[in-house]
Design a protein around this motif. Structure first.
Motif, PDB file in Angstrom:
ATOM      1  N   THR A 144     -16.073 -32.875  -0.963  1.00  0.00           N
ATOM      2  CA  THR A 144     -17.038 -33.612  -0.137  1.00  0.00           C
ATOM      3  C   THR A 144     -18.410 -32.955  -0.087  1.00  0.00           C
ATOM      4  O   THR A 144     -19.338 -33.534   0.469  1.00  0.00           O
ATOM      5  CB  THR A 144     -16.515 -33.768   1.314  1.00  0.00           C
ATOM      6  N   ASN A 145     -18.539 -31.757  -0.639  1.00  0.00           N
ATOM      7  CA  ASN A 145     -19.813 -31.047  -0.642  1.00  0.00           C
ATOM      8  C   ASN A 145     -20.032 -30.432  -2.023  1.00  0.00           C
ATOM      9  O   ASN A 145     -19.554 -29.331  -2.294  1.00  0.00           O
ATOM     10  CB  ASN A 145     -19.848 -29.961   0.436  1.00  0.00           C
ATOM     11  N   ASN A 176     -22.304 -28.883  -3.271  1.00  0.00           N
ATOM     12  CA  ASN A 176     -23.009 -27.599  -3.285  1.00  0.00           C
ATOM     13  C   ASN A 176     -22.046 -26.416  -3.266  1.00  0.00           C
ATOM     14  O   ASN A 176     -22.436 -25.293  -3.571  1.00  0.00           O
ATOM     15  CB  ASN A 176     -23.966 -27.488  -2.103  1.00  0.00           C
ATOM     16  N   THR A 185     -22.621 -21.616  -2.717  1.00  0.00           N
ATOM     17  CA  THR A 185     -22.788 -22.614  -1.653  1.00  0.00           C
ATOM     18  C   THR A 185     -24.104 -23.377  -1.808  1.00  0.00           C
ATOM     19  O   THR A 185     -24.499 -24.128  -0.926  1.00  0.00           O
ATOM     20  CB  THR A 185     -22.737 -21.948  -0.263  1.00  0.00           C
TER      21      THR A 185
END
Length: 76
Positions: free
Chosen positions: A12-13, A15, A32
């Protein structure tokens, strides 16, 4: 030098990127910021094991697996 590399992107991220490699012990790498920079750490223990694999589950929990000897399995 790292070898037997593996990489996974958070579900979902995007990064958050997790990598693993065999390199003087079992190492993991975490970004991150979409891969612009990386942290580098050893897995706990003094294992020099091979064929790492990393993944995330649908909830974003990270997993690191590798082939090792039975004595390193945690099974008693």
């Amino acid at each position: 030098f790292p070898e037997e590399c593996t990489i996974a992107v958070h579900p979902t991220n995007p990064n958050i990127i997790l990598g693993g490699a065999q390199a003087t012990g079992s190492r993991y790498y975490l970004s991150t910021n979409g891969g612009a920079s990386w942290g580098d750490n050893l897995l706990p223990g003094q294992f020099n094991l091979g064929d790492p694999a990393v993944t995330f589950d649908a909830d974003g929990n990270a997993y690191y697996a590798y082939i090792g000897t039975f004595s390193h399995s945690g099974i008693t």
